[in-house]
Design an enzyme around this catalytic site. Structure first.
Site, PDB file in Angstrom:
ATOM      1  N   ASP A  54      59.560  28.273  65.874  1.00 14.95           N
ATOM      2  CA  ASP A  54      59.819  29.462  66.677  1.00 14.95           C
ATOM      3  C   ASP A  54      59.001  30.575  66.033  1.00 14.95           C
ATOM      4  O   ASP A  54      59.324  31.074  64.963  1.00 14.95           O
ATOM      5  CB  ASP A  54      61.322  29.759  66.644  1.00 14.95           C
ATOM      6  CG  ASP A  54      61.642  31.176  67.088  1.00 14.95           C
ATOM      7  OD1 ASP A  54      60.733  31.853  67.598  1.00 14.95           O
ATOM      8  OD2 ASP A  54      62.794  31.600  66.911  1.00 14.95           O
ATOM      9  N   GLU A 130      38.688  33.368  41.521  1.00 14.94           N
ATOM     10  CA  GLU A 130      39.341  33.391  40.201  1.00 14.94           C
ATOM     11  C   GLU A 130      40.695  34.044  40.425  1.00 14.94           C
ATOM     12  O   GLU A 130      40.774  35.260  40.598  1.00 14.94           O
ATOM     13  CB  GLU A 130      38.552  34.258  39.224  1.00 14.94           C
ATOM     14  CG  GLU A 130      37.097  33.868  39.034  1.00 14.94           C
ATOM     15  CD  GLU A 130      36.381  34.866  38.121  1.00 14.94           C
ATOM     16  OE1 GLU A 130      36.827  35.073  36.984  1.00 14.94           O
ATOM     17  OE2 GLU A 130      35.386  35.456  38.567  1.00 14.94           O
ATOM     18  N   GLU A 132      44.045  35.617  39.532  1.00 13.74           N
ATOM     19  CA  GLU A 132      44.830  36.228  38.448  1.00 13.74           C
ATOM     20  C   GLU A 132      46.267  36.449  38.922  1.00 13.74           C
ATOM     21  O   GLU A 132      46.543  36.485  40.126  1.00 13.74           O
ATOM     22  CB  GLU A 132      44.192  37.547  38.017  1.00 13.74           C
ATOM     23  CG  GLU A 132      42.780  37.346  37.448  1.00 13.74           C
ATOM     24  CD  GLU A 132      42.093  38.631  36.987  1.00 13.74           C
ATOM     25  OE1 GLU A 132      41.141  38.520  36.207  1.00 13.74           O
ATOM     26  OE2 GLU A 132      42.479  39.734  37.424  1.00 13.74           O
ATOM     27  N   GLU A 208      44.929  36.648  30.654  1.00 13.41           N
ATOM     28  CA  GLU A 208      44.008  37.708  31.054  1.00 13.41           C
ATOM     29  C   GLU A 208      44.183  38.929  30.142  1.00 13.41           C
ATOM     30  O   GLU A 208      45.011  38.932  29.240  1.00 13.41           O
ATOM     31  CB  GLU A 208      44.217  38.072  32.538  1.00 13.41           C
ATOM     32  CG  GLU A 208      43.075  37.607  33.454  1.00 13.41           C
ATOM     33  CD  GLU A 208      41.699  38.164  33.084  1.00 13.41           C
ATOM     34  OE1 GLU A 208      41.623  39.219  32.427  1.00 13.41           O
ATOM     35  OE2 GLU A 208      40.689  37.532  33.472  1.00 13.41           O
ATOM     36  N   GLU A 216      45.091  33.716  34.378  1.00 15.34           N
ATOM     37  CA  GLU A 216      44.105  33.390  35.421  1.00 15.34           C
ATOM     38  C   GLU A 216      43.918  31.888  35.467  1.00 15.34           C
ATOM     39  O   GLU A 216      43.923  31.218  34.440  1.00 15.34           O
ATOM     40  CB  GLU A 216      42.761  34.055  35.101  1.00 15.34           C
ATOM     41  CG  GLU A 216      41.643  33.614  36.055  1.00 15.34           C
ATOM     42  CD  GLU A 216      40.306  34.318  35.811  1.00 15.34           C
ATOM     43  OE1 GLU A 216      40.315  35.539  35.541  1.00 15.34           O
ATOM     44  OE2 GLU A 216      39.273  33.640  35.907  1.00 15.34           O
ATOM     45  N   HIS A 265      38.401  37.781  42.040  1.00 17.21           N
ATOM     46  CA  HIS A 265      36.943  37.744  42.190  1.00 17.21           C
ATOM     47  C   HIS A 265      36.585  36.467  42.928  1.00 17.21           C
ATOM     48  O   HIS A 265      37.114  35.406  42.615  1.00 17.21           O
ATOM     49  CB  HIS A 265      36.259  37.718  40.824  1.00 17.21           C
ATOM     50  CG  HIS A 265      36.609  38.883  39.964  1.00 17.21           C
ATOM     51  ND1 HIS A 265      36.316  38.937  38.627  1.00 17.21           N
ATOM     52  CD2 HIS A 265      37.240  40.035  40.250  1.00 17.21           C
ATOM     53  CE1 HIS A 265      36.732  40.083  38.122  1.00 17.21           C
ATOM     54  NE2 HIS A 265      37.303  40.765  39.085  1.00 17.21           N
ATOM     55  N   ARG A 339      29.963  44.837  35.315  1.00 16.84           N
ATOM     56  CA  ARG A 339      31.264  44.583  35.920  1.00 16.84           C
ATOM     57  C   ARG A 339      31.869  45.807  36.611  1.00 16.84           C
ATOM     58  O   ARG A 339      32.983  45.752  37.109  1.00 16.84           O
ATOM     59  CB  ARG A 339      32.222  43.979  34.886  1.00 16.84           C
ATOM     60  CG  ARG A 339      31.852  42.552  34.542  1.00 16.84           C
ATOM     61  CD  ARG A 339      32.725  41.933  33.474  1.00 16.84           C
ATOM     62  NE  ARG A 339      32.772  40.476  33.579  1.00 16.84           N
ATOM     63  CZ  ARG A 339      31.827  39.647  33.178  1.00 16.84           C
ATOM     64  NH1 ARG A 339      30.710  40.106  32.658  1.00 16.84           N
ATOM     65  NH2 ARG A 339      31.969  38.349  33.309  1.00 16.84           N
ATOM     66  N   GLU A 359      29.156  36.980  42.842  1.00 14.43           N
ATOM     67  CA  GLU A 359      30.568  37.202  42.542  1.00 14.43           C
ATOM     68  C   GLU A 359      30.977  38.516  43.197  1.00 14.43           C
ATOM     69  O   GLU A 359      30.490  39.582  42.818  1.00 14.43           O
ATOM     70  CB  GLU A 359      30.805  37.275  41.028  1.00 14.43           C
ATOM     71  CG  GLU A 359      32.263  37.504  40.665  1.00 14.43           C
ATOM     72  CD  GLU A 359      32.478  37.843  39.184  1.00 14.43           C
ATOM     73  OE1 GLU A 359      31.555  38.394  38.536  1.00 14.43           O
ATOM     74  OE2 GLU A 359      33.575  37.573  38.684  1.00 14.43           O
ATOM     75  N   ARG A 361      33.733  41.179  43.697  1.00 10.53           N
ATOM     76  CA  ARG A 361      34.845  41.517  42.807  1.00 10.53           C
ATOM     77  C   ARG A 361      35.940  42.351  43.457  1.00 10.53           C
ATOM     78  O   ARG A 361      36.950  42.658  42.821  1.00 10.53           O
ATOM     79  CB  ARG A 361      34.296  42.257  41.575  1.00 10.53           C
ATOM     80  CG  ARG A 361      33.322  41.390  40.780  1.00 10.53           C
ATOM     81  CD  ARG A 361      32.607  42.177  39.686  1.00 10.53           C
ATOM     82  NE  ARG A 361      33.489  42.680  38.654  1.00 10.53           N
ATOM     83  CZ  ARG A 361      33.943  41.992  37.617  1.00 10.53           C
ATOM     84  NH1 ARG A 361      33.593  40.732  37.477  1.00 10.53           N
ATOM     85  NH2 ARG A 361      34.731  42.545  36.717  1.00 10.53           N
TER      86      ARG A 361
HETATM   87  N1  GLN Z   1      41.739  42.036  36.178  1.00  8.87           N
HETATM   88  C1  GLN Z   1      40.440  42.548  36.525  1.00  8.87           C
HETATM   89  C2  GLN Z   1      40.428  42.952  38.011  1.00  8.87           C
HETATM   90  O1  GLN Z   1      41.295  43.589  38.418  1.00  8.87           O
HETATM   91  C3  GLN Z   1      39.355  41.566  36.210  1.00  8.87           C
HETATM   92  C4  GLN Z   1      39.246  41.220  34.762  1.00  8.87           C
HETATM   93  C5  GLN Z   1      38.303  40.099  34.479  1.00  8.87           C
HETATM   94  O2  GLN Z   1      38.399  39.047  35.054  1.00  8.87           O
HETATM   95  N2  GLN Z   1      37.379  40.284  33.612  1.00  8.87           N
HETATM   96  O3  GLN Z   1      39.570  42.662  38.765  1.00  8.87           O
HETATM   97 MG    MG Z   2      37.447  34.772  35.261  1.00  6.66          MG
HETATM   98 MG    MG Z   3      35.056  37.249  37.392  1.00 10.88          MG
HETATM   99 MG    MG Z   4      39.678  37.413  35.292  1.00  8.71          MG
END
Ligand code: GLN
Ligand code: MG
Ligand code: MG
Ligand code: MG
Length: 470
Positions: A54, A130, A132, A208, A216, A265, A339, A359, A361
């Site tokens: 449903d 990835e 987390e 992490e 992670e 990511h 990053r 990648e 992010r």
């Molecule tokens: N936790 C971080 C984020 O918010 C990433 C950290 C890492 O993987 N180096 O994206």
């Molecule tokens: Mg990673």
């Molecule tokens: Mg990464």
């Molecule tokens: Mg990470």
């Protein structure tokens, strides 16, 4: 893993399964389920699907006057549940009842559409997220909400204020071996469950950076729908194993003030449809062995990054993560190692075609992976089709550039709130149209507007602290 109805029935018989859990994903991305007796899981019924749903109370599904739906099992996902061995779960595709075809707001269907769209253009896409998450202690508390009742108190097993034992110092959680890392046992049980029972190839599991119980887990990249199925399974396993340990797993993007948030990511590549040639790779490119095709794909994602945010960072809480200083992206730029940029081109290996990918992010795990992966594919393909130039890579720490310098380099910012992201999605969604039908898009926006509006009505405790005496 069974492939045919005969093999599925045999699997159920051999494993003495008594109940089948039919699972699917709602529009916001939560896994849903309904349990049926294994005796009803016959070859004939597997072929026609199970009319047990449903859809009227499921977010983004149907209205109460049109709610009979059918679930058709994806047999490869049939799996005995290690924590309830007389139950096997199976992911399903959702259909309208009465033979009215595929349900167009089933997120998995959007994923399938994306794969078809790419195949028509001659490509296949791969995704390696990835994932987390935080693990918090589960304590019964009276939560003062309209639904006041049993809730979760936000403390972690490893939090300094829990006292005693080995403490993880602020932002020193990444990589210290046990006994400092006190969640090794839980993570190990999670990855063993995944590999032994769910056919996963786990590539890495680790603590992490955040101080209190952040982890992670990464699995081997896979095609769009398969990878999204895996992501749903991974979250499901993490939640259930954590719960066995009296912990609560949360995928909310920013549960703790002042510490790292939770990202997802997503490593992405486009290959020729036969899976033989990685379109992202060019050994002659000196910067990062990234091809012109790959640059266009980056251009597509960057140019639609603000609209994409509504899908890949789709909660009010997502925007508490996307701030400077916590390895989360804020600026719309690309780079090799940087990053602080929203797209990175990892350069771990030289001359390795199969490892070349980008990648992205921005995504966090509050996203619906089927919709997120489909939207990423749509943006990348738009870049490829229109030859969208991503501009020059930015290798400096963008957090540290002055606003003038950023303007000079043409670096825009990601939206700062869910509403801002939804405004962007409303004005920039042409690129999604080959994959997203109007119904899923409208429903998604409507649900998310409602979510933003609801949360906006609550005075936050910190507002009381700031404004009580104004
Ligand atoms: N936790 C971080 C984020 O918010 C990433 C950290 C890492 O993987 N180096 O994206
Ligand atoms: Mg990673
Ligand atoms: Mg990464
Ligand atoms: Mg990470």
């Amino acid at each position: 893993m069974p492939k045919t109805p005969e093999e599925a029935v045999e699997y159920v018989r051999k494993n003495k399964v008594e109940w089948i859990d039919l699972q699917f994903t709602d529009v916001p991305g939560r896994l849903q389920h309904v349990t049926i007796p294994a005796s009803d899981f016959t070859e004939e019924d597997i072929k026609v699907g199970f009319g047990k749903l449903d859809g009227s109370s499921i977010k983004g599904f149907t209205t109460i006057y049109e709610s009979d739906m059918v679930l058709s099992p994806v047999l490869e996902s049939l799996n005995v549940l290690p924590w309830s061995p007389n139950v096997a779960r199976v992911l399903t595709k959702v259909y309208w009842g009465g033979g009215r075809g595929r349900f167009e707001r089933d997120p998995r269907y959007i994923g399938e559409r994306a794969e078809e769209h790419l195949a028509e253009a001659g490509y296949v896409s791969y995704y390696g997220p990835e994932l987390e998450f935080f693990l918090f202690d589960r304590v019964d508390v009276d939560v003062k909400t309209p639904q006041s009742g049993t809730g979760y108190k936000i403390t972690a097993r490893e939090a300094p204020w829990n006292g005693g034992g080995y403490l993880i110092r602020y932002k020193e959680g990444y990589y210290p071996a046990p006994p400092v890392d006190q969640l090794m046992d839980v993570r190990l049980e999670i990855i063993q469950t995944l590999t032994k029972y769910f056919g996963f190839h786990v590539e890495a599991a680790h603590h992490e950076v955040a101080t209190a119980g952040q982890g992670e887990i990464d699995y081997r990249f896979s095609t769009l729908v398969d990878s999204a199925d895996k992501l749903q399974t991974l979250k499901y396993v993490i939640r259930n194993v954590a719960s066995k340990h009296n912990l609560v797993a949360t995928f909310m993007p920013k549960p703790m003030f002042g510490d790292n948030g939770t990202g997802m990511h997503t490593h992405f590549s486009l290959w020729t449809k036969d899976g033989k040639k990685n379109m992202m790779y060019d050994p002659n490119d000196e910067y990062a062995e990234i091809s012109q095709f790959g640059r266009y794909a980056i251009g597509g994602i960057l140019s639609h990054a603000r609209a994409l945010s509504a899908i890949v960072s789709p909660t009010v809480n997502s925007y508490r993560r996307l701030i400077p200083g916590f390895e989360a992206p804020v600026y719309i730029a690309w780079s090799k190692g940087n990053r602080s940029a929203v797209i990175r081109v990892p350069s771990y290996y030289k001359g390795m075609e199969k490892a070349k990918r980008i990648e992205y992010r921005a995504p966090d795990p509050s996203t619906n992976p089927y919709l997120a992966f489909a939207a990423i594919a749509a943006a990348a393909m738009d870049g490829v089709t229109k030859k969208i130039d991503p501009g020059n890579p930015v290798d400096e720490n963008i957090y540290h550039l002055t606003p003038e310098k950023r303007r000079e380099l043409g670096i825009r910012e990601l939206p700062r709130s869910l509403d801002e992201a939804l405004d962007e999605l409303e004005s920039d969604n042409e690129f999604l149209k080959p994959i997203f039908n109007p119904s899923i898009l409208e429903t998604f926006i409507e649900l998310k507007r409602e979510e933003a509006r609801t949360l906006q009505m609550y005075p936050h405790p910190m507002e009381i602290y700031y404004y009580l005496d104004v």
